[in-house]
Design a protein around this motif. Sequence first.
Motif, PDB file in Angstrom:
ATOM      1  N   LYS A  64       0.823  -1.210   0.000  1.00  0.00           N
ATOM      2  CA  LYS A  64       0.000   0.000   0.000  1.00  0.00           C
ATOM      3  C   LYS A  64       0.857   1.260   0.000  1.00  0.00           C
ATOM      4  O   LYS A  64       0.560   2.236  -0.705  1.00  0.00           O
ATOM      5  N   LYS A 119       0.791   3.881  -3.038  1.00  0.00           N
ATOM      6  CA  LYS A 119       0.342   5.239  -2.718  1.00  0.00           C
ATOM      7  C   LYS A 119       1.414   6.265  -3.105  1.00  0.00           C
ATOM      8  O   LYS A 119       1.115   7.318  -3.677  1.00  0.00           O
ATOM      9  N   GLU A 149       0.738   9.072  -5.991  1.00  0.00           N
ATOM     10  CA  GLU A 149       0.748  10.475  -5.572  1.00  0.00           C
ATOM     11  C   GLU A 149       1.884  11.270  -6.202  1.00  0.00           C
ATOM     12  O   GLU A 149       1.752  12.467  -6.456  1.00  0.00           O
ATOM     13  N   TYR A 205       1.798   2.029 -10.148  1.00  0.00           N
ATOM     14  CA  TYR A 205       1.567   1.208  -8.955  1.00  0.00           C
ATOM     15  C   TYR A 205       2.000  -0.247  -9.128  1.00  0.00           C
ATOM     16  O   TYR A 205       1.773  -1.076  -8.252  1.00  0.00           O
TER      17      TYR A 205
END
Length: 223
Positions: free
Chosen positions: A121, A125, A129, A136
């Motif tokens: 995660k 993230k 971002e 990802y």
Amino acid sequence: MRLRDVGLTKEDIKAKVDKYMIETYERFDMIAERGKGMYVYDENGTPYLDFYAGIAVNSAGSCNDKVVLAVIDQCMDIMQTFNYPYTVPQALLAEKICTTIGMDKIFFQNSGAEANEAMIKMARKYGVEHFGPNKYEIITAKESFHGRTFGSMSATGQPDNACQLGFGAMTPGFRYAEFNNLKAFEDAITENTIGIMVEPVQGEGGVHPTTNCVSGIGRNRSK
């Protein structure tokens, strides 16, 4: 608690497990009644050399005297709390871990699968971002094993194994490369790769130690 304490037989215990518990692992034909140091003893007092160490999460040995005394001492104060209040042991342990291994911050998890979920995660993230909505992807090794939660199960590089079969589509965003093959990992990197996830030693895949470092590839090519 031992068989002699409850007046049951080994077969009684096995029958209760079969009746009331979902089978998630194939069990050994023994009852682990006590442990000391590197040995676990069954209901007959037969010693077994314990190579499992809590499936690689507890290397302190069974009933380590210091651990037992620390647990008893803490249980006399408070046995369980939640994440909102501060606790003294948590703060001191976090400090000791960070200063010992050179980490900035940590947080505690109950299992390796949860730790891997947190890592997945955080990497995803950070990628989304800082680099965009498609940044990802994580590359893992074939024959790897990263846990049985859905994210860590999807990271596990065994698509034809019972680890993944029967659960429907895996979580997207994972690519698999041959273990100990730097070229394979490099070839698997795309413009959407944000990280590489590798076990130091593959256990589920057959006890294969890492012989090449791949961390530099992901760092240099994922920007």
